[in-house]
Design an enzyme around this catalytic site. Structure first.
Site, short mmCIF file in Angstrom:
data_model
loop_
_atom_site.label_atom_id
_atom_site.label_comp_id
_atom_site.label_asym_id
_atom_site.label_seq_id
_atom_site.Cartn_x
_atom_site.Cartn_y
_atom_site.Cartn_z
CB THR A 49 33.93 31.46 37.21
OG1 THR A 49 34.58 32.23 38.25
CG2 THR A 49 33.81 32.27 35.97
CE1 TYR A 137 37.58 29.47 45.84
CE2 TYR A 137 35.87 28.36 44.84
CZ TYR A 137 36.57 29.50 44.92
OH TYR A 137 36.27 30.69 44.42
CE LYS A 165 39.41 30.07 42.59
NZ LYS A 165 38.02 29.84 41.95
CB VAL A 205 41.93 28.70 39.90
CG1 VAL A 205 40.70 28.30 39.55
CG2 VAL A 205 42.68 27.41 40.30
#
Length: 298
Positions: A49, A137, A165, A205
């Site tokens: 993001t 991640y 994540k 998250v």
């Protein structure tokens, strides 16, 4: 630092730019303060993001330093350092540590699609090179490579690999890993916050938290407080905004920045190759956001 010290309510913060496209340091500080004041106890900088593929190494370090100055010790700062190149990732990890990050967020190397032994070696090399705790991640839809469950189990033995994540969309594997490790799991997809909390995740998250931090935090808080039906209502109230921001044709970065701008919060343009949301899309996002706000206030 233990994994829980990352916090539980983390926002995958956008990277604000000026209208000319430069890093908006003051805007980033203002947005970070806004998010922390509304329930975020951690901020992930330079992630998906945060437009990490189009920000420079210097901008990434500047962002960490500036946000740390703004939030102090009120929130943890997790620096995204994932790249397609292990050498470059190591450089970013060491720079993030120097700039004041509390932890690292690291994807599997993308594009080259390395096999699992190479993926494992990549994570271990970074974990060995820095004193910071590391979050894996797992987002194969973007990297093209899954961090397979058996690889995750082996990585969990490293003392600085402490969290995940999770954007794998594989609840069975997630449950297996949660049952066999001490890894802290964070929902990386907003629609999975409540399901992952229900099977033992630590927190989230969130991209949607850029625009609705208190409402996303409400899912976590109501889940903790019980009964489960209250958390279900909170998640379902968020669903229209999650769907509009995250499940449409535009990336979450684009929809988050469009809505932040409409709300008068720091954001600025996206960087190419991304394009801004249309006026119609922005109006639709704002309508959905206002409906959520009205529901929360009722």
């Amino acid at each position: 630092m233990t994994s829980l010290a990352f916090g539980r309510a983390l926002c995958a913060m956008v990277t604000p730019f000026t209208e000319s496209g430069a890093l908006d340091v003051a805007g980033a500080q203002r947005l970070a303060d806004h998010l922390v004041a509304r329930g975020c106890d951690g901020l992930v900088l330079s992630g998906t993001t945060g437009e990490s593929p189009t920000t420079t190494d210097e901008e990434k370090s500047t962002l960490i330093t500036a946000v740390r100055e703004a939030v102090g010790d009120r929130a943890t700062l997790i620096a995204g350092v994932g790249t397609a190149d292990t050498r470059h990732t190591l450089e970013l990890a060491l720079a993030a540590e120097k700039a004041g990050a509390d932890g690292l967020l690291l994807t599997a190397p993308y594009y080259s699609r390395p096999p699992q032994d190479a993926v494992e070696a990549h994570f271990l090399e970074v974990a060995d090179a820095t004193a910071l705790p590391l979050t894996v991640y797992d987002i194969p839809s973007r990297t093209g490579t899954r961090v397979e469950p058996e690889t995750m189990l082996r990585l969990s033995d490293h003392p600085r690999i402490v969290a995940v994540k999770d954007c794998s969309y594989d609840l069975l594997s997630t449950q297996r890993i949660l049952a066999r490790t001490n890894l802290a799991y964070y929902a990386g997809c907003d629609e999975q916050i409540l399901p992952l909390l229900a099977i033992g995740a630590t927190g989230y998250v969130s991209t949607v938290a850029n625009v609705a931090p208190a409402q996303v935090r409400a899912v976590l808080d109501t889940f903790d407080a019980g009964p489960a039906t209250a958390a279900t209502r909170a998640q379902r109230a968020l669903l229209p905004l999650i769907e509009q921001m995250m499940a449409g044709p535009l990336p979450g970065t684009v929809t988050a920045k469009a809505l932040l701008t409409a709300l008068g919060l720091p954001s600025g343009p996206v960087r190419a190759p991304l394009l801004p949301a249309s006026e119609q899309t922005t109006r639709e996002l704002l309508d959905t956001y206002e409906q959520l706000s009205a529901t929360a206030a009722a």
